[in-house]
Design a protein around this motif. Structure first.
Motif, mmCIF file in Angstrom:
data_model
loop_
_atom_site.group_PDB
_atom_site.id
_atom_site.type_symbol
_atom_site.label_atom_id
_atom_site.label_comp_id
_atom_site.label_asym_id
_atom_site.label_seq_id
_atom_site.Cartn_x
_atom_site.Cartn_y
_atom_site.Cartn_z
ATOM 1 N N ALA A 147 0.114 3.694 -12.516
ATOM 2 C CA ALA A 147 -0.364 2.535 -11.753
ATOM 3 C C ALA A 147 -0.188 2.751 -10.252
ATOM 4 O O ALA A 147 -1.083 2.429 -9.471
ATOM 5 N N TYR A 148 0.949 3.299 -9.838
ATOM 6 C CA TYR A 148 1.174 3.556 -8.421
ATOM 7 C C TYR A 148 0.182 4.595 -7.896
ATOM 8 O O TYR A 148 -0.280 4.492 -6.757
ATOM 9 N N ARG A 149 -0.145 5.596 -8.694
ATOM 10 C CA ARG A 149 -1.128 6.597 -8.255
ATOM 11 C C ARG A 149 -2.507 5.981 -8.088
ATOM 12 O O ARG A 149 -3.226 6.292 -7.137
ATOM 13 N N ARG A 150 -2.903 5.096 -9.011
ATOM 14 C CA ARG A 150 -4.187 4.395 -8.859
ATOM 15 C C ARG A 150 -4.161 3.520 -7.602
ATOM 16 O O ARG A 150 -5.133 3.486 -6.842
ATOM 17 N N ALA A 151 -3.052 2.830 -7.389
ATOM 18 C CA ALA A 151 -2.917 1.983 -6.202
ATOM 19 C C ALA A 151 -2.982 2.815 -4.934
ATOM 20 O O ALA A 151 -3.631 2.436 -3.955
ATOM 21 N N HIS A 152 -2.317 3.971 -4.952
ATOM 22 C CA HIS A 152 -2.309 4.851 -3.783
ATOM 23 C C HIS A 152 -3.722 5.358 -3.482
ATOM 24 O O HIS A 152 -4.152 5.360 -2.319
ATOM 25 N N ALA A 153 -4.438 5.760 -4.516
ATOM 26 C CA ALA A 153 -5.818 6.229 -4.322
ATOM 27 C C ALA A 153 -6.696 5.112 -3.759
ATOM 28 O O ALA A 153 -7.497 5.338 -2.846
ATOM 29 N N GLY A 154 -6.529 3.903 -4.275
ATOM 30 C CA GLY A 154 -7.307 2.778 -3.774
ATOM 31 C C GLY A 154 -6.959 2.418 -2.346
ATOM 32 O O GLY A 154 -7.837 2.108 -1.533
ATOM 33 N N ARG A 158 -9.591 2.633 0.933
ATOM 34 C CA ARG A 158 -9.996 1.411 1.658
ATOM 35 C C ARG A 158 -9.620 1.405 3.114
ATOM 36 O O ARG A 158 -10.135 0.546 3.799
ATOM 37 N N PRO A 159 -8.968 2.039 3.782
ATOM 38 C CA PRO A 159 -7.557 2.313 4.046
ATOM 39 C C PRO A 159 -6.705 1.041 4.276
ATOM 40 O O PRO A 159 -7.072 0.184 5.056
ATOM 41 N N ASP A 160 -5.580 1.045 3.587
ATOM 42 C CA ASP A 160 -4.617 -0.053 3.692
ATOM 43 C C ASP A 160 -3.248 0.579 3.949
ATOM 44 O O ASP A 160 -2.509 0.895 3.024
ATOM 45 N N PRO A 161 -2.911 0.804 5.243
ATOM 46 C CA PRO A 161 -1.660 1.502 5.569
ATOM 47 C C PRO A 161 -0.406 0.818 5.040
ATOM 48 O O PRO A 161 0.551 1.486 4.660
ATOM 49 N N LEU A 162 -0.397 -0.511 5.018
ATOM 50 C CA LEU A 162 0.790 -1.213 4.533
ATOM 51 C C LEU A 162 0.995 -0.957 3.041
ATOM 52 O O LEU A 162 2.096 -0.626 2.605
ATOM 53 N N LEU A 163 -0.061 -1.084 2.268
ATOM 54 C CA LEU A 163 0.049 -0.801 0.839
ATOM 55 C C LEU A 163 0.378 0.667 0.600
ATOM 56 O O LEU A 163 1.172 0.990 -0.286
ATOM 57 N N LEU A 164 -0.196 1.562 1.391
ATOM 58 C CA LEU A 164 0.133 2.988 1.263
ATOM 59 C C LEU A 164 1.622 3.243 1.448
ATOM 60 O O LEU A 164 2.204 4.066 0.735
ATOM 61 N N SER A 165 2.240 2.530 2.383
ATOM 62 C CA SER A 165 3.681 2.738 2.600
ATOM 63 C C SER A 165 4.475 2.337 1.359
ATOM 64 O O SER A 165 5.474 2.981 1.022
ATOM 65 N N PHE A 166 4.020 1.298 0.670
ATOM 66 C CA PHE A 166 4.705 0.873 -0.548
ATOM 67 C C PHE A 166 4.460 1.847 -1.691
ATOM 68 O O PHE A 166 5.371 2.157 -2.458
ATOM 69 N N LEU A 171 6.417 5.811 -5.524
ATOM 70 C CA LEU A 171 6.198 7.111 -6.173
ATOM 71 C C LEU A 171 7.358 8.060 -5.892
ATOM 72 O O LEU A 171 7.833 8.755 -6.796
ATOM 73 N N ALA A 172 7.825 8.078 -4.660
ATOM 74 C CA ALA A 172 8.960 8.947 -4.305
ATOM 75 C C ALA A 172 10.221 8.512 -5.038
ATOM 76 O O ALA A 172 10.996 9.359 -5.511
ATOM 77 N N GLY A 173 10.444 7.214 -5.152
ATOM 78 C CA GLY A 173 11.618 6.707 -5.866
ATOM 79 C C GLY A 173 11.612 7.118 -7.332
ATOM 80 O O GLY A 173 12.648 7.526 -7.875
ATOM 81 N N LEU A 174 10.451 7.027 -7.970
ATOM 82 C CA LEU A 174 10.356 7.465 -9.370
ATOM 83 C C LEU A 174 10.629 8.953 -9.494
ATOM 84 O O LEU A 174 11.342 9.394 -10.401
ATOM 85 N N ALA A 175 10.072 9.733 -8.574
ATOM 86 C CA ALA A 175 10.268 11.176 -8.610
ATOM 87 C C ALA A 175 11.746 11.532 -8.436
ATOM 88 O O ALA A 175 12.270 12.413 -9.144
ATOM 89 N N LEU A 176 12.438 10.859 -7.535
ATOM 90 C CA LEU A 176 13.859 11.122 -7.336
ATOM 91 C C LEU A 176 14.694 10.774 -8.550
ATOM 92 O O LEU A 176 15.596 11.520 -8.939
ATOM 93 N N ARG A 177 14.389 9.639 -9.170
ATOM 94 C CA ARG A 177 15.145 9.237 -10.341
ATOM 95 C C ARG A 177 14.925 10.178 -11.518
ATOM 96 O O ARG A 177 15.795 10.344 -12.364
ATOM 97 N N GLU A 178 13.764 10.789 -11.564
ATOM 98 C CA GLU A 178 13.463 11.693 -12.681
ATOM 99 C C GLU A 178 13.707 13.150 -12.324
ATOM 100 O O GLU A 178 13.459 14.025 -13.152
ATOM 101 N N GLY A 179 14.144 13.412 -11.092
ATOM 102 C CA GLY A 179 14.471 14.769 -10.695
ATOM 103 C C GLY A 179 13.268 15.680 -10.534
ATOM 104 O O GLY A 179 13.377 16.878 -10.732
#
Length: 180
Positions: A147-154, A158-166, A171-179
């Motif tokens: 879902a975050y990847r779909r949101a990031h692509a969208g 569109r460009p939506d810099p605020l949503l991109l920051s989220f 995505l980075a938080g999930l990657a860190l938690r999963e190593g």
């Protein structure tokens, strides 16, 4: 999540709303908006739901604003945006332990997904919120990541810099938690 009124030439009302919102003056910003139009009712709802998420207060006022936005919505886009806000309000209430509304959150976001076209203006935000539910309520990292990847692509398209920051942050938080 996204905002208007931050660049030269924008509507003075939107500039004032954005400035108040950025200072966590959500109720003051909502009070500036005109009454009676679907767009203003939805924007008011967005502000008051955001206040609930960050302050854990104002639930009834946000619920009232949401009912007004739902009543004034006539197009699929407007109904989808209102459903997305209903899902986000239910998610926030569940996350903060006000009341378990997880089923309502999933249902409302499912309704929004049926109403908002893929690639439509509100789709990236909807996908992001579906990711929040997957990550924080159902604890499904795989569904959240998708879902975050779909949101990031969208948000990129569109460009939506605020949503991109989220999206980057989650995505980075999930990657860190999963190593990863």
């Amino acid at each position: 999540m996204s905002g208007n009124g931050t660049t030269a030439g924008d509507d003075p009302l939107q500039t004032a709303v954005w400035r108040l919102r950025s200072r966590a003056c959500w109720a003051d910003a909502a009070a500036l908006l005109p009454v009676g139009t679907a767009a203003a009712a939805l924007q008011r709802t967005v502000l008051l739901v955001e206040r609930c998420l960050y302050t854990e207060a104002g639930w009834e006022e946000a619920e009232d604003a949401l009912r007004t936005a739902e009543a004034l919505a006539h197009s699929d886009e407007e109904r989808g945006a209102a459903a997305c806000e209903r899902g986000y309000l239910a998610y926030s209430a569940t996350l903060h332990g006000v009341r378990d509304r997880a089923d309502e959150a999933r249902s409302a976001l499912g309704r929004a997904a049926a109403l908002i076209e893929p690639g439509g203006a509100g789709r990236a935000l909807l996908d992001f919120r579906r990711g929040l539910i997957a990550e924080n309520l159902t604890r499904s990292a795989q569904a959240a990541r998708a879902a975050y990847r779909r949101a990031h692509a969208g948000a990129t398209a569109r460009p939506d810099p605020l949503l991109l920051s989220f999206t980057w942050r989650h995505l980075a938080g999930l990657a860190l938690r999963e190593g990863e």
